[in-house]
Scaffold this active site. Sequence first.
Site, PDB file in Angstrom:
ATOM      1  N   GLY A  48       0.843 -11.936  -0.356  1.00 14.68           N
ATOM      2  CA  GLY A  48      -0.307 -12.369  -1.154  1.00 14.68           C
ATOM      3  C   GLY A  48      -1.477 -12.836  -0.326  1.00 14.68           C
ATOM      4  N   GLU A  49      -2.618 -12.962  -0.989  1.00 14.18           N
ATOM      5  CA  GLU A  49      -3.824 -13.476  -0.335  1.00 14.18           C
ATOM      6  C   GLU A  49      -4.051 -14.894  -0.878  1.00 14.18           C
ATOM      7  OE1 GLU A  49      -6.130 -12.980   2.114  1.00 14.18           O
ATOM      8  OE2 GLU A  49      -6.869 -14.849   1.263  1.00 14.18           O
ATOM      9  N   CYS A  76       7.341 -19.709   6.341  1.00  7.34           N
ATOM     10  CA  CYS A  76       6.251 -18.846   5.907  1.00  7.34           C
ATOM     11  C   CYS A  76       6.386 -18.635   4.400  1.00  7.34           C
ATOM     12  CB  CYS A  76       6.380 -17.526   6.669  1.00  7.34           C
ATOM     13  SG  CYS A  76       5.202 -16.304   6.119  1.00  7.34           S
ATOM     14  N   GLU A 108       9.528 -13.681  -1.541  1.00 14.35           N
ATOM     15  CA  GLU A 108      10.319 -14.046  -0.369  1.00 14.35           C
ATOM     16  C   GLU A 108       9.653 -15.166   0.419  1.00 14.35           C
ATOM     17  OE1 GLU A 108      12.785 -10.456   1.512  1.00 14.35           O
ATOM     18  OE2 GLU A 108      10.713  -9.976   1.090  1.00 14.35           O
ATOM     19  N   CYS A 128      -0.161  -3.161   6.065  1.00 13.22           N
ATOM     20  CA  CYS A 128       0.668  -4.261   5.572  1.00 13.22           C
ATOM     21  C   CYS A 128       1.578  -3.810   4.442  1.00 13.22           C
ATOM     22  CB  CYS A 128      -0.223  -5.401   5.095  1.00 13.22           C
ATOM     23  SG  CYS A 128       0.712  -6.827   4.513  1.00 13.22           S
ATOM     24  N   CYS A 165      -4.492  -3.925   2.590  1.00  9.20           N
ATOM     25  CA  CYS A 165      -4.693  -3.668   4.018  1.00  9.20           C
ATOM     26  C   CYS A 165      -3.756  -2.520   4.395  1.00  9.20           C
ATOM     27  CB  CYS A 165      -4.361  -4.913   4.842  1.00  9.20           C
ATOM     28  SG  CYS A 165      -5.410  -6.319   4.431  1.00  9.20           S
ATOM     29  N   HIS A 175      -8.158  -8.120  12.863  1.00  7.18           N
ATOM     30  CA  HIS A 175      -7.609  -6.757  13.031  1.00  7.18           C
ATOM     31  C   HIS A 175      -8.622  -5.655  13.330  1.00  7.18           C
ATOM     32  CE1 HIS A 175      -4.197  -8.923  11.688  1.00  7.18           C
ATOM     33  NE2 HIS A 175      -4.377  -8.770  10.403  1.00  7.18           N
ATOM     34  N   CYS A 178       0.154  -7.969  -3.635  1.00  2.00           N
ATOM     35  CA  CYS A 178      -1.156  -8.319  -3.087  1.00  2.00           C
ATOM     36  C   CYS A 178      -2.149  -7.240  -3.486  1.00  2.00           C
ATOM     37  CB  CYS A 178      -1.074  -8.418  -1.560  1.00  2.00           C
ATOM     38  SG  CYS A 178      -2.619  -8.972  -0.808  1.00  2.00           S
ATOM     39  N   CYS A 183       6.461 -12.218   8.335  1.00  4.70           N
ATOM     40  CA  CYS A 183       5.798 -12.482   7.058  1.00  4.70           C
ATOM     41  C   CYS A 183       5.081 -11.235   6.566  1.00  4.70           C
ATOM     42  CB  CYS A 183       4.787 -13.606   7.198  1.00  4.70           C
ATOM     43  SG  CYS A 183       5.480 -15.089   7.895  1.00  4.70           S
TER      44      CYS A 183
END
Length: 378
Positions: free
Chosen positions: A181-182, A119, A98, A133, A130, A238, A126, A355
Amino acid sequence: MSKIFVPAKPSIYTETLDSLTARFKESGLPAFRATQVMEWLYGKRVDTFDAMTNVPVDLRNWLKTNYVIMPCESIHVHKSGDVTEKILFQLEDKQLIETVLIRYPQEGVGLEHSRKTVCISTQVGCAYACKFCASGLNGWKRDLLAAEIIAQLMHICRMEALGSQRNDGIPFDNIVVMGMGEPLSNYENVLHALTTLNADWGLKFGSRRITVSTSGLAPQIIRLSEEPVQFRLAISLHGATDEVRNQIMPINKRYPLDVLIPAVKQFTEKHGRMITLEFILIEDVNDSFDQAEKLGEIAADLHAHVNLIPYNTVEGLAWKRPNIRRQQKFADVVRSAGASVTIRKEKGDDISAACGQLKLRKENEIESLKANDLLTEA
Ligand code: SAH
């Protein structure tokens, strides 16, 4: 990680001006044609080779034999109010990604002329897991190819072309690499894509308007600081102590704060521009005033801007955001430590939230897309 996807035919977005010129020369084709093709791709932004009308038919046929232009297909657009649009793309191997277009309504101008941020996603799924997420819920499937990253933007260029007020005709103002994703674990492809978007022969999109967001891959942050093209950086922090960060971001065990912070410092010193520290506020997890104070100290030391993001509920997770008063008090404490800080407003235009909520569609949504013939079987 090594699940490398090889498409049946590569996308021409993979080529740089140099590589295409070299390829043309090898095949006995005149080099100036490579410049012409790039102009069609990134200047006029066409999506078929037949649209390249000043390119001889033989060469167009040669291009068609060797390449495709779009390596993905937009199969669904999900609008949230009129500010956020999520575009669902299906890749050649039927994976889904997306891209989000966020509009910032401005007084006196129609929404189609508002400021816009795109974005983009860099991986399918991923691997970093986390806890807050949605993107990592189904794990990591594969890295996106550079062309699949570029294509997300080129699609939006075509989709939004008419609403653009900018004289370069690019219908958005910023790119944030904050989708699924990272980005720094798909380093080469992400860099290749962003460099193409920035290049004079490419989209000519200013590197200062491109922000790469990372969960904190320290060695790659240092590597990024040494690149010739300098992009902006956002760190998904975070947690202001290892104790809190370890609870919600497994990556912190590999690169704890005493490794991450010096890497970010090195980036800032080399780069000379303010970076952003993102901090999702989750009630009773990381919203203590002690965290606020430590966050303020880290930010002041790095001359970083703090972006507080009230947590958005993720299905299956019990967490919630602290109330507004608590959010404001938290911000006050950060500010009094000497850092600049903002709280994301609670609207559909919340970039990070929009995002961060990207994930492979829930089963029932996929079923309904299939039922409407919008999605081919994976
Ligand atoms: N892997 C990169 C890029 C993904 S962007 C990174 O970690 O930076 C991830 C961002 O999405 C986070 O910084 C956060 O701002 C946002 N995000 C993720 N989950 C969220 C949630 N539940 N609520 C609000 N924002 C969220």
